[in-house]
Design a protein around this motif. Sequence first.
Motif, PDB file in Angstrom:
ATOM      1  N   ILE A  72       0.985  -1.162   0.190  1.00  6.41           N
ATOM      2  CA  ILE A  72       0.371  -0.171   0.145  1.00  6.41           C
ATOM      3  C   ILE A  72       0.884   1.133   0.367  1.00  6.41           C
ATOM      4  N   ILE A  73       2.055   1.256   0.946  1.00  4.86           N
ATOM      5  CA  ILE A  73       2.949   2.493   0.518  1.00  4.86           C
ATOM      6  C   ILE A  73       3.638   2.726  -0.249  1.00  4.86           C
ATOM      7  N   ALA A  74       4.326   1.623  -0.904  1.00  3.20           N
ATOM      8  CA  ALA A  74       4.840   1.803  -1.839  1.00  3.20           C
ATOM      9  C   ALA A  74       4.123   1.996  -3.417  1.00  3.20           C
ATOM     10  N   VAL A  75       2.553   1.622  -3.266  1.00  2.00           N
ATOM     11  CA  VAL A  75       1.754   1.768  -4.943  1.00  2.00           C
ATOM     12  C   VAL A  75       1.589   3.289  -4.480  1.00  2.00           C
ATOM     13  N   PHE A  76       0.976   3.953  -3.404  1.00  2.00           N
ATOM     14  CA  PHE A  76       1.077   5.743  -2.974  1.00  2.00           C
ATOM     15  C   PHE A  76       2.251   6.355  -3.098  1.00  2.00           C
ATOM     16  N   THR A  77       3.024   5.765  -2.765  1.00  2.00           N
ATOM     17  CA  THR A  77       4.694   6.604  -3.140  1.00  2.00           C
ATOM     18  C   THR A  77       4.765   7.207  -5.086  1.00  2.00           C
ATOM     19  N   PHE A  78       4.197   5.604  -5.969  1.00  2.00           N
ATOM     20  CA  PHE A  78       4.361   5.422  -6.779  1.00  2.00           C
ATOM     21  C   PHE A  78       3.438   6.557  -7.843  1.00  2.00           C
ATOM     22  N   LYS A  79       2.438   5.902  -7.188  1.00  2.00           N
ATOM     23  CA  LYS A  79       0.488   6.126  -7.717  1.00  2.00           C
ATOM     24  C   LYS A  79      -0.029   7.481  -7.601  1.00  2.00           C
ATOM     25  N   ILE A  80      -0.185   8.071  -6.001  1.00  3.61           N
ATOM     26  CA  ILE A  80      -0.714   9.107  -5.869  1.00  3.61           C
ATOM     27  C   ILE A  80       0.116  10.489  -6.418  1.00  3.61           C
ATOM     28  N   LYS A  81      -1.290  11.057  -6.466  1.00  7.49           N
ATOM     29  CA  LYS A  81      -0.363  12.387  -7.059  1.00  7.49           C
ATOM     30  C   LYS A  81      -0.663  13.529  -6.039  1.00  7.49           C
ATOM     31  N   PRO A  82       1.052  13.863  -5.387  1.00  7.05           N
ATOM     32  CA  PRO A  82       1.646  14.455  -4.431  1.00  7.05           C
ATOM     33  C   PRO A  82       0.843  15.980  -4.364  1.00  7.05           C
ATOM     34  N   TYR A  83      -0.300  17.108  -5.075  1.00 10.18           N
ATOM     35  CA  TYR A  83      -1.008  17.511  -4.804  1.00 10.18           C
ATOM     36  C   TYR A  83      -2.923  17.271  -4.735  1.00 10.18           C
ATOM     37  N   LYS A  84      -2.704  15.688  -4.449  1.00  6.95           N
ATOM     38  CA  LYS A  84      -4.039  15.159  -3.877  1.00  6.95           C
ATOM     39  C   LYS A  84      -3.950  14.935  -1.814  1.00  6.95           C
ATOM     40  N   MET A  85      -2.035  15.483  -1.799  1.00  5.91           N
ATOM     41  CA  MET A  85      -2.623  15.489  -0.370  1.00  5.91           C
ATOM     42  C   MET A  85      -2.834  16.194   0.444  1.00  5.91           C
ATOM     43  N   ASN A  86      -2.570  16.061   1.881  1.00 10.99           N
ATOM     44  CA  ASN A  86      -2.609  16.805   2.697  1.00 10.99           C
ATOM     45  C   ASN A  86      -1.554  17.706   2.773  1.00 10.99           C
ATOM     46  N   PHE A  87      -1.691  18.576   3.160  1.00  5.25           N
ATOM     47  CA  PHE A  87       0.072  19.229   4.083  1.00  5.25           C
ATOM     48  C   PHE A  87      -0.656  20.035   4.929  1.00  5.25           C
ATOM     49  N   PRO A  88       1.094  20.180   5.773  1.00  3.88           N
ATOM     50  CA  PRO A  88      -0.035  20.613   7.302  1.00  3.88           C
ATOM     51  C   PRO A  88       0.275  22.573   6.738  1.00  3.88           C
ATOM     52  N   THR A  89       0.456  22.642   6.233  1.00  3.85           N
ATOM     53  CA  THR A  89       0.726  24.553   6.054  1.00  3.85           C
ATOM     54  C   THR A  89       0.441  24.710   4.251  1.00  3.85           C
ATOM     55  N   LYS A  90      -0.231  26.328   3.757  1.00  2.00           N
ATOM     56  CA  LYS A  90      -0.063  26.294   2.950  1.00  2.00           C
ATOM     57  C   LYS A  90       0.656  25.875   1.516  1.00  2.00           C
ATOM     58  N   VAL A  91      -0.116  25.279   0.202  1.00  2.00           N
ATOM     59  CA  VAL A  91       0.756  24.895  -0.380  1.00  2.00           C
ATOM     60  C   VAL A  91       0.609  26.244  -1.315  1.00  2.00           C
ATOM     61  N   THR A  92       1.172  26.730  -1.527  1.00  2.00           N
ATOM     62  CA  THR A  92       2.017  27.715  -3.005  1.00  2.00           C
ATOM     63  C   THR A  92       2.543  27.038  -3.981  1.00  2.00           C
ATOM     64  N   GLU A  93       2.557  27.716  -4.923  1.00  2.00           N
ATOM     65  CA  GLU A  93       3.481  27.377  -6.208  1.00  2.00           C
ATOM     66  C   GLU A  93       4.958  27.448  -6.428  1.00  2.00           C
ATOM     67  N   LYS A  94       5.470  28.540  -5.108  1.00  2.00           N
ATOM     68  CA  LYS A  94       6.696  28.677  -5.018  1.00  2.00           C
ATOM     69  C   LYS A  94       7.529  26.703  -4.070  1.00  2.00           C
TER      70      LYS A  94
END
Length: 170
Positions: free
Chosen positions: A77-99
Amino acid sequence: MFHNHPKIEVSPSDLDKRAIKWGWGIIVLNFLVVLWFYFDLPDKIPLHFNIEGEVNGYGNKLELWILPALNLIVYYIIAVFTFKIKPYKMNFPTKVTEKSAPILYRMALTTMAWTGVITALLLFLVSIEVILRASQIDSFSLFYPINALVLLLLFGSFYIIYKMIKVPKS
């Protein structure tokens, strides 16, 4: 919540890919070690330990196969998520900007890859600990390394969250 993250493609680094391969190696080794010792183990083996590392539960030696099987499932499960999930679909503890997106996305993928390796190693060591205890080899215990890996996962998670919060947003 995360639909506003910049859609920047980031793939796992070469080191992340090697880490995933190391994790698969640990999984294979886990199955081989259990197979190697399985037939020499008594029918009743210790399967549960308290916080101090003392045995407080026993089971049939067939239950020993649960550990490498669980290791395989969790790692897959972890390996599949590492390669398949798009990071922009993840939650982050901070605001995600272009930079900040490329940095945060890379950190997320690296964290996934290494969490998988540490988890695989942790479950592998638990398998070895069960085999040692079942073989009545009490002079050598993996209790402290196992607890160290649990603490590494716990405090490592907090450290990554802290590092993500500190990434410049603009």
